[in-house]
Enzyme design. Structure first.
Site, PDB file in Angstrom:
ATOM      1  N   GLU A   1     -31.177 -29.297 -42.057  1.00  0.00           N
ATOM      2  CA  GLU A   1     -31.638 -30.481 -41.326  1.00  0.00           C
ATOM      3  C   GLU A   1     -32.865 -31.048 -42.041  1.00  0.00           C
ATOM      4  O   GLU A   1     -33.854 -30.348 -42.228  1.00  0.00           O
ATOM      5  CB  GLU A   1     -31.996 -30.104 -39.883  1.00  0.00           C
ATOM      6  CG  GLU A   1     -32.760 -31.152 -39.104  1.00  0.00           C
ATOM      7  CD  GLU A   1     -32.063 -32.496 -39.075  1.00  0.00           C
ATOM      8  OE1 GLU A   1     -32.751 -33.519 -39.295  1.00  0.00           O
ATOM      9  OE2 GLU A   1     -30.843 -32.541 -38.821  1.00  0.00           O
TER      10      GLU A   1
ATOM     11  N   SER B   1     -31.190 -30.241 -32.406  1.00  0.00           N
ATOM     12  CA  SER B   1     -30.544 -30.274 -31.079  1.00  0.00           C
ATOM     13  C   SER B   1     -31.362 -31.040 -30.046  1.00  0.00           C
ATOM     14  O   SER B   1     -31.776 -30.500 -29.023  1.00  0.00           O
ATOM     15  CB  SER B   1     -30.301 -28.841 -30.591  1.00  0.00           C
ATOM     16  OG  SER B   1     -29.465 -28.147 -31.481  1.00  0.00           O
TER      17      SER B   1
ATOM     18  N   CYS C   1     -31.229 -40.271 -27.236  1.00  0.00           N
ATOM     19  CA  CYS C   1     -31.079 -41.256 -26.152  1.00  0.00           C
ATOM     20  C   CYS C   1     -32.309 -41.295 -25.254  1.00  0.00           C
ATOM     21  O   CYS C   1     -32.530 -42.283 -24.546  1.00  0.00           O
ATOM     22  CB  CYS C   1     -29.855 -40.921 -25.311  1.00  0.00           C
ATOM     23  SG  CYS C   1     -28.295 -40.929 -26.223  1.00  0.00           S
TER      24      CYS C   1
ATOM     25  N   ARG D   1     -30.250 -16.706 -32.606  1.00  0.00           N
ATOM     26  CA  ARG D   1     -28.843 -16.540 -32.250  1.00  0.00           C
ATOM     27  C   ARG D   1     -27.952 -16.356 -33.487  1.00  0.00           C
ATOM     28  O   ARG D   1     -26.737 -16.464 -33.397  1.00  0.00           O
ATOM     29  CB  ARG D   1     -28.372 -17.732 -31.420  1.00  0.00           C
ATOM     30  CG  ARG D   1     -28.953 -17.748 -30.015  1.00  0.00           C
ATOM     31  CD  ARG D   1     -28.736 -19.089 -29.333  1.00  0.00           C
ATOM     32  NE  ARG D   1     -29.056 -19.039 -27.916  1.00  0.00           N
ATOM     33  CZ  ARG D   1     -30.294 -19.113 -27.419  1.00  0.00           C
ATOM     34  NH1 ARG D   1     -31.328 -19.229 -28.244  1.00  0.00           N
ATOM     35  NH2 ARG D   1     -30.497 -19.055 -26.118  1.00  0.00           N
TER      36      ARG D   1
ATOM     37  N   ASP E   1     -21.913 -38.940 -35.232  1.00  0.00           N
ATOM     38  CA  ASP E   1     -22.050 -40.371 -35.526  1.00  0.00           C
ATOM     39  C   ASP E   1     -21.595 -40.769 -36.921  1.00  0.00           C
ATOM     40  O   ASP E   1     -21.585 -41.960 -37.244  1.00  0.00           O
ATOM     41  CB  ASP E   1     -23.513 -40.793 -35.346  1.00  0.00           C
ATOM     42  CG  ASP E   1     -23.988 -40.690 -33.909  1.00  0.00           C
ATOM     43  OD1 ASP E   1     -23.153 -40.423 -33.028  1.00  0.00           O
ATOM     44  OD2 ASP E   1     -25.188 -40.870 -33.670  1.00  0.00           O
TER      45      ASP E   1
ATOM     46  N   ASN F   1     -21.229 -33.940 -29.247  1.00  0.00           N
ATOM     47  CA  ASN F   1     -21.186 -32.571 -28.734  1.00  0.00           C
ATOM     48  C   ASN F   1     -19.751 -32.071 -28.586  1.00  0.00           C
ATOM     49  O   ASN F   1     -19.459 -30.899 -28.867  1.00  0.00           O
ATOM     50  CB  ASN F   1     -21.925 -32.497 -27.398  1.00  0.00           C
ATOM     51  CG  ASN F   1     -23.426 -32.392 -27.573  1.00  0.00           C
ATOM     52  OD1 ASN F   1     -23.944 -31.346 -27.936  1.00  0.00           O
ATOM     53  ND2 ASN F   1     -24.123 -33.489 -27.336  1.00  0.00           N
TER      54      ASN F   1
ATOM     55  N   TRP G   1     -13.366 -51.985   0.535  1.00  0.00           N
ATOM     56  CA  TRP G   1     -12.697 -52.124  -0.761  1.00  0.00           C
ATOM     57  C   TRP G   1     -13.750 -51.933  -1.846  1.00  0.00           C
ATOM     58  O   TRP G   1     -14.641 -52.770  -2.022  1.00  0.00           O
ATOM     59  CB  TRP G   1     -12.045 -53.504  -0.900  1.00  0.00           C
ATOM     60  CG  TRP G   1     -10.722 -53.592  -0.216  1.00  0.00           C
ATOM     61  CD1 TRP G   1     -10.462 -54.067   1.026  1.00  0.00           C
ATOM     62  CD2 TRP G   1      -9.460 -53.179  -0.754  1.00  0.00           C
ATOM     63  NE1 TRP G   1      -9.127 -53.976   1.315  1.00  0.00           N
ATOM     64  CE2 TRP G   1      -8.478 -53.433   0.237  1.00  0.00           C
ATOM     65  CE3 TRP G   1      -9.052 -52.615  -1.968  1.00  0.00           C
ATOM     66  CZ2 TRP G   1      -7.134 -53.151   0.055  1.00  0.00           C
ATOM     67  CZ3 TRP G   1      -7.711 -52.336  -2.158  1.00  0.00           C
ATOM     68  CH2 TRP G   1      -6.768 -52.599  -1.150  1.00  0.00           C
TER      69      TRP G   1
END
Length: 460
Positions: free
Chosen positions: A37, A43, A47, A74, A289, A311, A440
């Protein structure tokens, strides 16, 4: 047994979702995972940047789902501030440069994930790189914008482009006490809506004190003696600015992939199969993207830059690399946004997109309310619906209105995915109570009118 090597280019949604899913399926002894990266964060939710800029959420920490340290704990070797500069497909290796030291090194792979994201459109205009001109794509961009807002002497902002990022950032800066001008070359803001629906967004923006200038082409960003931005110049006027935000949309970042000969589509995104494998390359995957996806309504590929898709792409890729099986069937183009109290939702095709796809259609627009008209808090809502001539197949829905408007578009998204007609849509058993909807529902009202338009068109 020698472990397979997975290399991931890009440490955000698609890339790290793929890496994380693959790690859950394969142990480090079975699969070594290295991710690169070029930014400082991993992560994260881009937005959320407008809401950080507006002071509604904290940043950048609150926008990060998982830090590089958490990924490493991890079993994923995530290397930040490291940029992949070359991809050797034949040799199955990538060249990575440490941006701090300048050191370069080749890394071999058995599986490669390209998740390079998108880049903001930045036209080659005089002054476009001046101090005070900001893109809004990464958390580094967000930090630069927030820092710039703190030191803007005149508190005047110009937003160039009135798409999602443009209108959301305009609202954020109004909340920060800035005088805001939005400059858009189209006839109305929000080109992701038909112009008649975009006009409703314009009214709301003007109502909150934003100056909206449409039909204007930016020709120059004017700068002062110290190289700082002072104004945005269009073909008709000049607008003073201490801060400029570019909201002109994004393009797939496929420079590296193109140079390596990987296939791209009409909008410049990488082309993949349903398993998110790059076409013609059995061990190279792509998501997020930087790819084009199948539009289930038009049957064509499109570039849609959304974290929800990214994702999902990552989950599909990670499952397949990890020995499982998954596919990404496509999208219907659903998106929601807001400007102050006005909510905006759309799914499926706009009129121009339907025409471009060769589809003939009828449209219907209805005015309704978010709740029963007599119930306190009912807000106006406008729903526009497109249906295919003769068949009545639902093609697209746009919704603009008060609280409760945007997420109503999800009903239409399900109907589009299922290939429903507007006549079938009228019979859906949706929930009703006065605090939530008229008898409605507005979507059903629009479906009834669209179904009537299809029937009238067939007769005449």
């Amino acid at each position: 047994m020698t472990a397979q090597r997975l290399v991931v280019i890009g440490g955000d949604a698609a890339g790290m979702s793929a890496a994380s899913r693959a790690r859950r399926l394969k142990t480090p002894g079975e699969l070594e995972i290295t991710a690169f990266e070029r930014g400082r964060f991993s992560s994260y939710s881009a937005c959320g940047i407008p809401y950080w800029a507006g002071g509604e959420v904290d940043g950048p920490g609150a926008l990060i789902a998982r830090t590089p340290e958490e990924h490493r704990a991890r079993g994923i070797d995530l290397r930040i501030r490291t940029e992949v500069t070359e991809l050797d497909v034949a040799g199955q290796r990538v060249l990575a440069r440490d941006l701090a030291s300048g050191e370069e090194r080749w890394h071999g792979y058995d599986h490669l994930v390209v998740a390079t994201g998108a880049r903001p459109v930045r036209p080659p205009l005089p002054g476009i790189d001046a101090r005070g001109v900001h893109g809004v794509q990464t958390l580094d961009d967000g930090q630069a914008l927030v820092d710039g807002l703190e030191h803007a002497p005149g508190r005047r902002a110009v937003i160039v482009g009135a798409g999602y990022i443009g209108v959301e950032t305009a609202e954020a800066l109004v909340r920060r006490g800035f005088g805001v001008t939005v400059v858009e070359r189209a006839a109305q803001p929000m080109s992701t809506l038909d112009p008649d629906m975009g006009a409703l967004v314009r009214d709301a923006m003007c109502g909150m004190g934003i100056e909206v200038v449409t039909g204007a082409e930016v020709t120059e960003v004017r700068t002062g003696a110290g190289g700082e931005v002072t104004a945005v110049v269009t073909d008709a006027a000049e607008y003073p600015a201490d801060v400029v935000v570019l909201g002109l949309g994004v393009r797939p970042e496929t420079t590296l992939a193109r140079a390596a000969g990987l296939p791209v589509g009409e909008s410049g995104g990488l082309l993949t199969d349903l398993a998110m494998r790059v076409r013609g390359h059995g061990n190279i995957w792509a998501g997020g993207d930087c790819v084009e996806v199948l539009d289930l309504v038009s049957g064509r590929t499109r570039h849609i830059a959304l974290g929800t898709h990214a994702n999902k792409h990552g989950q599909v890729i990670g499952s397949n690399v990890g020995g499982g099986y998954a596919t990404f069937p496509g999208v219907v183009g659903t998106a929601v946004s807001k400007v102050c109290e006005l909510e905006i939702g759309r799914t499926g095709l706009l009129e121009a997109q339907a025409t471009e796809a060769g589809l003939r259609f009828v449209s219907a627009t209805t005015e309704s309310t978010s709740r029963a008209g007599y119930y306190p808090g009912a807000r106006p809502m406008t729903v526009k619906m497109l249906a295919e001539r003769r068949t009545g197949r639902l093609l697209g829905v746009q919704i603009v209105g008060g609280e409760g408007a945007a997420k109503r578009v999800d009903v239409a998204a399900v109907a589009l995915t299922a290939g429903m007609t507007v006549e079938q849509l009228t019979a859906l058993d949706l929930g009703y109570a006065p605090p939530f909807s008229p008898v409605w529902d507005p979507v059903l009202m629009a479906a009834r009118r669209a179904a009537a338009a299809v029937a009238a068109d067939a007769k005449g």
